[in-house]
Structure formats: structure tokens, C-alpha cells
Design a protein around this motif. Structure first.
Motif, PDB file in Angstrom:
ATOM      1  N   SER A 197       5.209  84.248  40.290  1.00  0.00           N
ATOM      2  CA  SER A 197       3.750  84.362  40.376  1.00  0.00           C
ATOM      3  C   SER A 197       3.308  84.668  41.798  1.00  0.00           C
ATOM      4  CB  SER A 197       3.099  83.058  39.890  1.00  0.00           C
ATOM      5  OG  SER A 197       3.369  82.845  38.527  1.00  0.00           O
ATOM      6  N   TRP A 198       3.972  84.055  42.757  1.00  0.00           N
ATOM      7  CA  TRP A 198       3.601  84.226  44.162  1.00  0.00           C
ATOM      8  C   TRP A 198       3.945  85.630  44.664  1.00  0.00           C
ATOM      9  CZ3 TRP A 198       7.146  82.819  48.676  1.00  0.00           C
ATOM     10  CH2 TRP A 198       6.478  83.029  49.890  1.00  0.00           C
ATOM     11  N   ARG A 231      -0.047  91.360  45.230  1.00  0.00           N
ATOM     12  CA  ARG A 231       0.745  90.322  45.887  1.00  0.00           C
ATOM     13  C   ARG A 231       1.810  90.971  46.764  1.00  0.00           C
ATOM     14  NH1 ARG A 231      -0.745  85.428  43.713  1.00  0.00           N
ATOM     15  NH2 ARG A 231      -1.926  85.566  41.773  1.00  0.00           N
ATOM     16  N   ARG A 276       7.117  79.860  39.625  1.00  0.00           N
ATOM     17  CA  ARG A 276       6.115  79.871  40.704  1.00  0.00           C
ATOM     18  C   ARG A 276       6.411  80.983  41.705  1.00  0.00           C
ATOM     19  NH1 ARG A 276       5.205  76.268  44.239  1.00  0.00           N
ATOM     20  NH2 ARG A 276       7.117  75.013  44.163  1.00  0.00           N
ATOM     21  N   GLU A 301      -3.688  89.677  47.968  1.00  0.00           N
ATOM     22  CA  GLU A 301      -3.243  88.400  47.400  1.00  0.00           C
ATOM     23  C   GLU A 301      -1.809  88.066  47.813  1.00  0.00           C
ATOM     24  OE1 GLU A 301      -5.505  86.555  45.831  1.00  0.00           O
ATOM     25  OE2 GLU A 301      -6.863  88.221  46.292  1.00  0.00           O
ATOM     26  N   SER A 302      -1.383  88.580  48.939  1.00  0.00           N
ATOM     27  CA  SER A 302      -0.002  88.401  49.386  1.00  0.00           C
ATOM     28  C   SER A 302       0.268  87.033  49.987  1.00  0.00           C
ATOM     29  CB  SER A 302       0.349  89.471  50.423  1.00  0.00           C
ATOM     30  OG  SER A 302      -0.469  89.326  51.575  1.00  0.00           O
ATOM     31  N   GLY A 303      -0.787  86.306  50.308  1.00  0.00           N
ATOM     32  CA  GLY A 303      -0.612  85.041  51.023  1.00  0.00           C
ATOM     33  C   GLY A 303      -0.642  85.220  52.521  1.00  0.00           C
TER      34      GLY A 303
END
Length: 266
Positions: free
Chosen positions: A154-155, A237, A151, A210-212
Motif C-alpha cells: 500500500s505504501w 506513490r 502495508r 503520495e510518496s511519503g
């Protein structure tokens, strides 16, 4: 191996060498200086690129004491002192950006420009803190670490195995102590949003969509630093320096050519 000696730590760094303006880069949480390998290859020898390992990461060693990103900013200045560099471009990705901002606030005369990648000036939200604690519980449980590492990859990186594989191997054998102390720094960071007005040097803000990190926070960072340059990289990301190195390197190169004076040494 090159180290700069702080009071309570030996800060490891990698130096491309050369006579060009110095660019000092700090990495993301859970990663290390090698996430800037593409930037070192692309920018040198026109620019002298120095990438370093933060406390709790890579080959840097310390006493395991609690620290803050203000401590990390002093570590950055320690590297510049060790290299005999009076002024440099200072940058970083995510937590490296937290450090770069504080370096500019702590010693503005030492920072010629900022490169801020996938980062923000805010402190963590309660939701972010809770999610990080939950993740660390999973990561440190031997029965669930493999899933946690997948995970995490992916992040931070995405789904390209060529970029994921080297990091997942490292994370599977990471020690607990260093990460826990570094996580305390991450989760305990203060907001410097209200102090961005005090930063007078040029800044390049690169936002990975898409970095959060919320786009609103990235644009607040860019607006807060007068005259900054803002760039979005779609689909990227946090580890955009690896996965989208082409546009990142081009943006940094153009920014540096437009803003940096000749190299300065005492």
C-alpha cells in the motif's frame, strides 16, 4: 545473465540495447530493476535503457558487507565501465535517486543528465528511522510478515492488485540478511542537500504526491539543481514508474529529447 563485476559484488543489470543515448536507472528499496519495465518498453530503441539491481536486491550478489549510497554510485559507474559507456543519463526512484545524485557528485563528467523520481537529497529524519526499524521488526517476524507486506504494498504501490500481486509474492519470501544490510545503507545515508549547487547537468525531478516524501523536500531538490525541470504527479506513490507510467514516460521522453547528446562511447 549480464553482470558487471565490482570489487566485492556482481551487479546484475538489464540492457535494452541499441545505439541511442544510455539511460541508467536504479530502483527503490525493497524493489528491483523490473520496476522500470514500462520505461524500457517505451523509451527503447530511441534510448538505450539499462536498469540494474542494487546490493541486497534482485539478482545482484555481494559479500553482505555494509555499504553506502556512495558505494552504490561506484556500482553505477562500474556498469558504465563494463558497457564501455563514457557518459549517460543517470536516474532512479527513491533510493535509486539517492544513488543517482551521488553518481553525479562523484563523477560529474560521466553524468549527462539526471532523472530523479520520488526522491530527495536529505538524510532520514529520526521519525523516518524509527518507523523503518519498527516496520522491519514486523517484516522479519513470521507471524506478522503477511500484514507487513500488505502495508508495504500500500505504501509503495497503492491498492491496484495488478501492480501489488507480483511484488507481495516476492516480499513474502525475501531473506533477512540482504534487506538488513540495505536498510543500514538507507538509514545511514548522509544529506547531500548542501552539495546540489555542485551539480551542473540538467535534471528532471518527478514528485509523486503520495510518496511519503514531503513536497517541500522535493521542491528543495529541484531548486537546488540549477535549471532543473519539476513535475508533480497527483495521487501517485513511490512506485510511480509502474502505476502512472504514461505521464512518467512522456515526461522522461521529452526531457531526454531536449537534453541528451548522441550516445558516447570511448
Amino acid at each position: 545473465m549480464p553482470f558487471a563485476r565490482a570489487i566485492d559484488a556482481d551487479i546484475h543489470y538489464e540492457d535494452s540495447g541499441g545505439d541511442g543515448p544510455v539511460v541508467l536507472l536504479a530502483h527503490e528499496f525493497f524493489m528491483d530493476r523490473t520496476m522500470f519495465a514500462s520505461q524500457m518498453a517505451a523509451l527503447a530503441p530511441e534510448f538505450r535503457v539499462v536498469a540494474w539491481d542494487a546490493r541486497g536486491h534482485g539478482r545482484t550478489t555481494d559479500q553482505g558487507l555494509p555499504f553506502t549510497y556512495w558505494t552504490a554510485a561506484r556500482d553505477a559507474l562500474t556498469i558504465l565501465d563494463h558497457l564501455g559507456v563514457r557518459s549517460a543519463v543517470v536516474g532512479g526512484t527513491a533510493q535509486g535517486g539517492f544513488t543517482a545524485l551521488r553518481t553525479a557528485l562523484l563523477a560529474p563528467e560521466r553524468v549527462a543528465a539526471l532523472i530523479l523520481i520520488s526522491t530527495e537529497a536529505h538524510g532520514p529524519t529520526p521519525e523516518q528511522s524509527s518507523a523503518t526499524h519498527e516496520f522491519l521488526d514486523e517484516f522479519f517476524d513470521t507471524h506478522s510478515r503477511l500484514n507487513a507486506v500488505s502495508r508495504l504494498a500500500s505504501w509503495l504501490i497503492g491498492e491496484e492488485e495488478c501492480h501489488r500481486a507480483p511484488w507481495t509474492e516476492r516480499w513474502l519470501v525475501r531473506d533477512r540478511e540482504g534487506i538488513e544490510v540495505a536498510a543500514g545503507c538507507l538509514l545511514g545515508r548522509d544529506s547531500v542537500l548542501h552539495r546540489l549547487v555542485d551539480i551542473a547537468c540538467p535534471a528532471l525531478v518527478i514528485h509523486a504526491t503520495e510518496s511519503g516524501i514531503a513536497r517541500e523536500r522535493a521542491t528543495q531538490l529541484a531548486r537546488g539543481i540549477n535549471g532543473s525541470t519539476y513535475l508533480e504527479i497527483a495521487g501517485a506513490r513511490l512506485a510511480v514508474t509502474m502505476t502512472h507510467s504514461g505521464p512518467v514516460n512522456h515526461a522522461i521522453q521529452q526531457f531526454l529529447r531536449a537534453t541528451t547528446p548522441p550516445a558516447q562511447t570511448p
